[in-house]
Design a protein around this motif. Structure first.
Motif, short mmCIF file in Angstrom:
data_model
loop_
_atom_site.label_atom_id
_atom_site.label_comp_id
_atom_site.label_asym_id
_atom_site.label_seq_id
_atom_site.Cartn_x
_atom_site.Cartn_y
_atom_site.Cartn_z
N LYS A 123 30.58 52.81 7.93
CA LYS A 123 30.58 51.38 7.62
C LYS A 123 30.02 50.62 8.81
O LYS A 123 30.41 50.85 9.94
CB LYS A 123 31.99 50.89 7.29
CG LYS A 123 32.55 51.43 5.98
CD LYS A 123 33.91 50.84 5.67
CE LYS A 123 34.49 51.41 4.38
NZ LYS A 123 33.70 51.01 3.20
N PHE A 138 18.02 51.53 5.12
CA PHE A 138 18.94 52.31 4.29
C PHE A 138 18.53 52.38 2.82
O PHE A 138 18.92 53.31 2.11
CB PHE A 138 20.35 51.73 4.39
CG PHE A 138 20.98 51.92 5.73
CD1 PHE A 138 21.33 53.19 6.17
CD2 PHE A 138 21.24 50.85 6.56
CE1 PHE A 138 21.91 53.39 7.41
CE2 PHE A 138 21.82 51.03 7.81
CZ PHE A 138 22.15 52.30 8.24
N ALA A 142 22.60 52.84 0.38
CA ALA A 142 23.74 52.08 0.89
C ALA A 142 24.29 51.10 -0.14
O ALA A 142 23.62 50.74 -1.10
CB ALA A 142 23.34 51.31 2.15
N TYR A 144 25.90 47.28 -0.30
CA TYR A 144 25.90 46.07 0.51
C TYR A 144 26.91 45.06 -0.03
O TYR A 144 26.94 44.80 -1.23
CB TYR A 144 24.50 45.44 0.51
CG TYR A 144 23.40 46.38 0.94
CD1 TYR A 144 22.83 47.27 0.02
CD2 TYR A 144 22.95 46.39 2.24
CE1 TYR A 144 21.82 48.14 0.40
CE2 TYR A 144 21.94 47.26 2.63
CZ TYR A 144 21.38 48.13 1.71
OH TYR A 144 20.39 49.00 2.10
N ILE A 154 27.91 47.15 5.25
CA ILE A 154 27.08 48.21 4.67
C ILE A 154 27.84 49.53 4.71
O ILE A 154 28.36 49.93 5.75
CB ILE A 154 25.77 48.34 5.46
CG1 ILE A 154 25.01 47.01 5.41
CG2 ILE A 154 24.90 49.47 4.92
CD1 ILE A 154 23.97 46.86 6.46
N THR A 155 27.92 50.19 3.56
CA THR A 155 28.57 51.50 3.46
C THR A 155 27.50 52.52 3.11
O THR A 155 26.75 52.34 2.14
CB THR A 155 29.66 51.49 2.38
OG1 THR A 155 30.60 50.45 2.67
CG2 THR A 155 30.39 52.83 2.33
N VAL A 156 27.43 53.59 3.90
CA VAL A 156 26.36 54.57 3.74
C VAL A 156 26.87 55.94 4.20
O VAL A 156 27.82 56.00 4.99
CB VAL A 156 25.14 54.12 4.60
CG1 VAL A 156 25.42 54.25 6.07
CG2 VAL A 156 23.88 54.89 4.23
#
Length: 201
Positions: A123, A138, A142, A144, A154-156
């Motif tokens: 994150k 990303f 990702a 958003y 942002i989660t990736v």
């Protein structure tokens, strides 16, 4: 299916390949196998069928076109944004990623060397001014979310290493790693190492 250090990136690569496809522009099974091989991911056809089915359950309207060349494509031509169950924090909203068909994001180019085999995602948070750069890097990999203060979370899938940290350094104070703490600490140590190189200047 044989295991590899990038195995968890397989389904993300499949999603990336399907982005922008249509009945006239399909992706073949061989193209899928060749792309996975570029990332040193060994996969059996059966496992790919399973992953395609998982993507269908996720919401992708994947169709198969028979003939020559036969292949897979998205019926509506777009990868849907992730929709989560409503939470108590109604101020947050999911912002769909804007993917450019056929263009490989900076994140995807680093998958081969620096994507981590980890259960927990990474994150980050960035200022609105860096949204364009983050989306370009990303891409569709990702999720958003716009926070109340206007910043973007942002989660990736987790990634670390000198190439990623080098890119992150260029973002300056506008981007921060929130989780996992181990990755944030590794980035801090990377910056300390750089600073030592200029000690006494």
């Amino acid at each position: 299916m044989a295991k590899s250090h990038n195995q968890k990136a397989k389904i993300l690569i499949l999603e990336h390949l399907l982005a922008g496809t249509s009945r006239e522009r399909v992706v073949t099974m061989q193209e899928i196998l060749d792309k996975l091989a570029e990332y040193e991911i060994t996969a059996e056809r059966k496992s790919i069928y399973d992953d395609l089915e998982a993507l269908r359950e996720f919401g992708l309207d994947i169709e198969f076109k028979r003939g020559r060349p036969g292949g897979y494509y998205l019926k509506n031509g777009n990868v849907p944004s992730v929709q989560k169950k409503p939470t108590a924090d109604k101020a947050q909203k999911v912002v769909p990623a804007k993917a450019s068909a056929g263009a490989e994001s900076g994140f995807m180019s680093l998958c081969k060397s620096e994507l981590q085999e980890a259960d927990k995602p990474m994150k980050l948070v960035c200022r609105k001014s860096k949204e364009k750069e983050m989306r370009a890097f990303f891409g569709t990999m990702a999720e958003y979310k716009i926070k109340e203060d206007g910043e973007i979370q942002i989660t990736v899938p987790q990634i670390s290493g000198p190439q990623f940290f080098g890119w992150l350094t260029a973002m300056g104070k506008d981007v921060h790693i929130l989780k996992p703490k181990k990755t944030a600490a590794a980035y801090r140590d990377y910056l300390k190492t750089l600073a030592k190189e200029y000690k006494g200047v």
